[in-house]
Design a protein around this motif. Structure first.
Motif, short mmCIF file in Angstrom:
data_model
loop_
_atom_site.label_atom_id
_atom_site.label_comp_id
_atom_site.label_asym_id
_atom_site.label_seq_id
_atom_site.Cartn_x
_atom_site.Cartn_y
_atom_site.Cartn_z
N PRO A 42 0.92 -1.08 -0.01
CA PRO A 42 -0.03 0.11 0.04
C PRO A 42 0.97 1.32 0.02
N PHE A 47 0.68 3.47 -3.34
CA PHE A 47 -0.54 4.47 -3.25
C PHE A 47 -0.45 5.89 -2.78
N SER A 80 -4.59 6.66 -11.23
CA SER A 80 -4.50 5.19 -11.30
C SER A 80 -3.93 4.45 -12.49
N LEU A 113 -3.33 -3.45 -6.51
CA LEU A 113 -3.62 -2.84 -5.26
C LEU A 113 -3.54 -1.03 -5.26
N THR A 114 -2.62 -0.56 -5.92
CA THR A 114 -2.57 0.74 -6.15
C THR A 114 -3.70 1.50 -6.74
N LEU A 168 -6.82 1.06 -4.29
CA LEU A 168 -6.79 2.31 -3.32
C LEU A 168 -6.78 3.62 -3.91
N THR A 169 -6.53 4.08 -4.87
CA THR A 169 -6.51 5.21 -5.46
C THR A 169 -7.95 5.66 -5.86
N THR A 188 -10.52 4.01 -4.60
CA THR A 188 -11.69 4.03 -3.60
C THR A 188 -11.17 5.22 -2.41
N ILE A 189 -10.10 5.48 -2.06
CA ILE A 189 -10.04 6.56 -0.84
C ILE A 189 -8.99 7.63 -1.28
#
Length: 291
Positions: free
Chosen positions: A104, A107, A176, A238-239, A242-243, A245-246
């Motif tokens: 994480p 991100f 993203s 994962l990057t 996370l980008t 979503t949050i």
């Protein structure tokens, strides 16, 4: 007191650019020189040059910070934010390292580089990787190469277009896409550091000192596909998640902190106006103006 309307990236000046170009050129040479070494060379791997690279990298990182301070007046508040973000990034890395490449930290580096600019981003990426290596015990000949790679990764986010105009969903999609591609680029660059250590294995994917450049590049591509493509895919996915979503929430928080810090505010002193006879002397005012 007048504050900046939006959290702007710490800008690059001529000295900052010169320092970044110098450290990047040294980094590229450190990664690629074994590809051009003769077969009979006494040193054809990175095992012996890592301490020298680390010794050169630290003062160059300091030079980037000093050049940024000289160019735009980055003050103690920016340095404090650098320390906080590096500590958070270092704490995030152990949460996923070693599990299918799910890290994480990448991100956070993408969004921090976007908000704070390429010069700040390069130093942040390098310092974060250094701190995480100390935290996890991951100190070894690969560490200075990781510092360089993460510095480039974060700097690239700061070089993305329209930092003042592009907002909302469009910005998140751009970040993203960058995070997805750059995650693979980071893994590929780091593979180059480890791949040159695989010598004399008589394998179609091992490094052959002194072989023609195009042959070694073919071997390297086969090595990347065979060993790390799945790992890099986990990091990239994962990057992106996370980008999307949050990322919006974190971007707003970083920009709010940058506005309040007002890194590039210039202080001017306005002297007292001349008082009329019989009136008390006027006060002196201090004004903060954003450049």
């Amino acid at each position: 007191m007048r504050q900046a309307k939006s959290g702007r990236p710490v800008r690059l000046g001529p000295r900052s650019i010169a320092a970044l170009v110098l450290v990047s050129l040294i980094g590229v040479a450190a990664f690629t020189w074994p590809l051009f070494a003769d077969a009979g060379s006494a040193v054809t791997s990175h095992a012996g040059d890592a301490p020298w690279l680390f010794a050169a990298l630290l003062p160059l990182l300091v030079a980037v910070v000093i050049a940024t301070i000289a160019d735009c007046g980055m003050d103690a508040k920016a340095v404090a934010m650098l320390g906080v973000l590096a500590a958070v990034g270092a704490a995030l890395r152990p949460l996923g390292a070693g599990t299918a490449g799910l890290e994480p930290m990448f991100f956070l580096m993408v969004l921090s580089g976007r908000v704070l600019g390429p010069g700040f981003g390069f130093v942040l990426g390098s310092v974060t990787m250094f701190a995480s290596a100390l935290l996890t015990g991951g100190v070894g000949p690969w560490m200075p190469f990781q510092m360089l790679s993460m510095g480039w990764f974060t700097m690239g986010a700061g070089l993305l277009p329209a930092p003042q105009r592009l907002r909302g969903r469009g910005e998140l999609l751009m970040l993203s896409a960058y995070g997805f591609v750059a995650a693979f680029a980071y893994g590929t660059v780091m593979n180059l550091q480890g791949w040159v250590l695989l010598q004399g294995l008589s394998s179609g994917i091992s490094f052959e000192p002194g072989a023609p450049l195009h042959e070694n590049l073919v071997r390297f591509l086969a090595y990347v596909v065979a060993t790390s493509l799945g790992w890099d895919l986990g990091r990239a996915a994962l990057t992106v998640v996370l980008t999307l979503t949050i990322g919006s929430t974190l971007l707003k928080a970083l920009r709010r902190a940058t506005r309040r810090a007002n890194f590039e505010a210039q202080v001017t002193f306005e002297g007292p106006e001349k008082a009329s006879p019989g009136e008390p002397p006027h006060r002196t005012y201090v004004t903060y103006e954003s450049t």
